[in-house]
Design an enzyme around this catalytic site. Structure first.
Site, short mmCIF file in Angstrom:
data_model
loop_
_atom_site.label_atom_id
_atom_site.label_comp_id
_atom_site.label_asym_id
_atom_site.label_seq_id
_atom_site.Cartn_x
_atom_site.Cartn_y
_atom_site.Cartn_z
N ARG A 82 0.81 -1.24 0.00
CA ARG A 82 0.00 0.00 0.00
C ARG A 82 0.83 1.27 0.00
O ARG A 82 0.38 2.34 0.39
CB ARG A 82 -0.96 0.04 1.19
CG ARG A 82 -1.92 -1.12 1.19
CD ARG A 82 -3.13 -0.84 2.06
NE ARG A 82 -4.07 -1.95 1.96
CZ ARG A 82 -3.96 -3.07 2.65
NH1 ARG A 82 -2.96 -3.25 3.51
NH2 ARG A 82 -4.85 -4.02 2.48
N LYS A 104 4.07 11.47 -11.07
CA LYS A 104 3.23 10.59 -11.90
C LYS A 104 3.96 9.29 -12.16
O LYS A 104 5.11 9.29 -12.60
CB LYS A 104 2.92 11.26 -13.24
CG LYS A 104 1.83 12.31 -13.16
CD LYS A 104 1.40 12.72 -14.57
CE LYS A 104 0.33 13.78 -14.54
NZ LYS A 104 -0.05 14.21 -15.90
N GLU A 146 11.85 17.56 -24.07
CA GLU A 146 11.06 17.84 -22.85
C GLU A 146 11.68 19.02 -22.08
O GLU A 146 10.96 19.78 -21.43
CB GLU A 146 10.96 16.61 -21.95
CG GLU A 146 10.36 15.37 -22.62
CD GLU A 146 8.84 15.24 -22.47
OE1 GLU A 146 8.17 16.26 -22.23
OE2 GLU A 146 8.35 14.10 -22.62
N LYS A 188 8.90 22.99 -14.10
CA LYS A 188 7.98 21.89 -13.82
C LYS A 188 7.56 21.89 -12.36
O LYS A 188 6.38 21.72 -12.03
CB LYS A 188 8.60 20.54 -14.21
CG LYS A 188 7.67 19.38 -13.84
CD LYS A 188 7.84 18.14 -14.64
CE LYS A 188 6.74 17.14 -14.26
NZ LYS A 188 6.85 15.85 -14.93
N GLU A 198 -3.50 17.65 -11.11
CA GLU A 198 -4.06 18.04 -12.41
C GLU A 198 -5.56 18.31 -12.31
O GLU A 198 -6.35 17.78 -13.06
CB GLU A 198 -3.78 16.94 -13.46
CG GLU A 198 -3.63 17.51 -14.86
CD GLU A 198 -2.96 16.54 -15.84
OE1 GLU A 198 -1.90 15.97 -15.49
OE2 GLU A 198 -3.48 16.39 -16.94
N ARG A 203 -1.49 22.05 -14.31
CA ARG A 203 -0.55 20.96 -14.58
C ARG A 203 -0.70 20.43 -16.00
O ARG A 203 0.26 19.96 -16.61
CB ARG A 203 -0.72 19.82 -13.56
CG ARG A 203 0.30 18.73 -13.80
CD ARG A 203 0.43 17.71 -12.70
NE ARG A 203 1.52 16.81 -13.08
CZ ARG A 203 2.21 16.06 -12.25
NH1 ARG A 203 1.94 16.05 -10.98
NH2 ARG A 203 3.20 15.30 -12.69
N ASN A 207 1.39 19.01 -20.62
CA ASN A 207 1.10 18.13 -21.75
C ASN A 207 1.26 18.82 -23.09
O ASN A 207 0.81 18.31 -24.12
CB ASN A 207 -0.32 17.57 -21.63
CG ASN A 207 -0.47 16.67 -20.44
OD1 ASN A 207 0.44 15.94 -20.09
ND2 ASN A 207 -1.62 16.73 -19.78
N HIS A 210 1.70 16.96 -26.28
CA HIS A 210 1.50 15.54 -25.98
C HIS A 210 0.24 14.93 -26.57
O HIS A 210 0.16 13.72 -26.72
CB HIS A 210 1.56 15.30 -24.47
CG HIS A 210 2.96 15.23 -23.94
ND1 HIS A 210 3.84 16.28 -24.06
CD2 HIS A 210 3.65 14.24 -23.32
CE1 HIS A 210 5.00 15.94 -23.52
NE2 HIS A 210 4.91 14.71 -23.06
N HIS A 214 1.20 11.54 -28.29
CA HIS A 214 0.67 10.23 -27.95
C HIS A 214 -0.03 9.58 -29.14
O HIS A 214 0.05 8.37 -29.33
CB HIS A 214 -0.26 10.33 -26.74
CG HIS A 214 0.46 10.63 -25.46
ND1 HIS A 214 -0.18 11.10 -24.34
CD2 HIS A 214 1.77 10.52 -25.13
CE1 HIS A 214 0.71 11.28 -23.36
NE2 HIS A 214 1.90 10.94 -23.83
N HIS A 228 9.79 8.76 -27.39
CA HIS A 228 8.80 9.65 -26.80
C HIS A 228 9.18 11.12 -27.01
O HIS A 228 8.35 11.93 -27.45
CB HIS A 228 8.65 9.35 -25.31
CG HIS A 228 7.70 10.28 -24.60
ND1 HIS A 228 6.35 10.28 -24.86
CD2 HIS A 228 7.92 11.25 -23.69
CE1 HIS A 228 5.77 11.22 -24.12
NE2 HIS A 228 6.71 11.83 -23.40
#
Ligand code: NAD
Ligand code: ZN
Length: 327
Positions: A82, A104, A146, A188, A198, A203, A207, A210, A214, A228
């Site tokens: 957990r 993330k 990035e 960032k 987000e 936030r 992206n 992105h 993606h 990427h």
């Protein structure tokens, strides 16, 4: 947790030596490199291997590697017992400026990229720019996409600095690279600390590029045909072109952004990498992406260098026309 490539560099040895000196017991779990590890099967295997080592709640997971290791080991840390503490030691430029910071973690689904995961902040992020010296040039340039992204979103001063110093950074100037990484990470950090989960939308600015990226990666099958960071470069170039098309951004600003990506050895258009994505297929992939709100495509567009903003409700016809014109 590391991958076979990183395990073959001196960095793993440096880390285990320093653990031994500090009297810390460490076990090394090495996985195969590559995005394929970010899957249900990959996370299951990793968790079972870690559990088999006999961990307890004081166990700390250390992610030594690129974004794949950071996302996967970070997600394992989020769910094992957990939640265990995680320390990120990113070894690619992409991971140093982006994936190791912000909490993330997660894996891909056949439905799309990074659709399964958890927010799980690292206890520490240790960034050593000298580890980049043995990174393949293509990986370094992909990470640079990035790094520039943060400048393009919110820091025009950093962008100007990069126009001057970016080539030296990519050429192995560790001192200037350290400055670039620190400044990019601060952008960032500032954005994430204002909107960690987000929710407010701030936030989501991260992206930038992105939604396109993606959709391209999905079509390239998350393979080495398109890294990427390269997809992000294509996505940011497309986002600038779309912003100009919609009358948001002066053509000159878009030209500067696109020219800097090119100067860094990054592509503006898929054809430059020998790739072709049918506009309809790209749009279909975008509709499946998680950045769709209430059935509407949400893009991060821009008013210029350092002025990204969230734009819901961009007409699909404009996106299709842009994709056809800027292939
Ligand atoms: N969590 C986030 O916020 C976030 C943000 C951006 C990207 N990501 C994820 O990051 C991943 C991409 O990360 P990446 O580009 O670092 O890929 P990666 O982890 O696959 O690393 C790229 C390659 O470089 C090798 N490598 C790593 N460090 C090295 C070193 N120092 N020397 C030599 N080789 C080295 C790796 O083995 C791999 O082959 C994607 O899965 C993406 O979704 C996550
Ligand atoms: Zn990214």
């Amino acid at each position: 947790v590391t991958d076979r490539n990183v395990a073959g560099t001196p960095h793993l040895g440096r880390l285990t030596t320093s653990f031994a000196r500090a009297g810390v017991t460490a076990e090394i779990v090495t996985i195969e490199p590559g995005e394929a590890a970010k899957s249900w099967r990959g996370i299951e295997e990793l968790c079972e291997r870690i559990l088999a080592l006999g961990i307890d709640r004081r166990t700390v997971i250390v992610a030594l590697g690129g974004g794949v290791i950071g996302d996967l080991a970070g997600f394992a840390a989020a769910i094992l017992l957990r939640g265990l503490d995680v320390v990120q030691i990113p070894t690619t430029l992409l991971a140093q400026v982006d994936s190791s910071v912000g909490g993330k973690t997660g894996i891909n689904s056949p439905q799309g990229k990074n659709l399964i995961g958890a927010f799980h902040q690292p206890r520490r992020v240790l960034i050593d720019p000298t580890v980049l010296l043995d990174l393949p040039g293509r990986e370094l340039r992909a990470g640079y996409a990035e790094l520039v992204k943060h400048a393009l979103i919110r820091d025009s001063g950093l962008f100007e600095w990069l126009e001057e110093n970016g080539p030296a950074c990519l050429g192995g100037d560790v001192e200037r690279m350290t400055t670039a990484i620190a400044r990019s990470v601060s952008v960032k950090v500032e954005i994430v600390s204002r909107d960690e989960h987000e929710i407010s939308g701030e936030r989501a600015l991260l992206n930038f590029g992105h939604t396109f990226a993606h959709a391209f990666e999905t079509q390239a099958g998350y393979s080495s045909r398109l890294l990427h960071g390269e997809a992000v470069a294509l996505g940011m170039a497309a986002a600038y072109a779309l912003s100009v098309r919609l009358g948001l951004c002066p053509g000159q600003e878009a030209g500067r952004a696109r020219a800097h990506l090119r100067a860094a050895g990054l592509p503006n258009r898929p054809a430059e990498l020998g790739l072709a994505f049918p506009p309809e297929a790209t749009l279909a992939a975008m509709r499946k992406d998680k950045k769709v709100a209430g059935g509407q495509l949400v893009f991060v567009l821009t008013r210029g260098i350092g002025m990204a903003e969230l734009c819901p409700g961009v007409p699909e016809a404009e996106v299709l026309a842009l994709l056809a014109a800027d292939a």
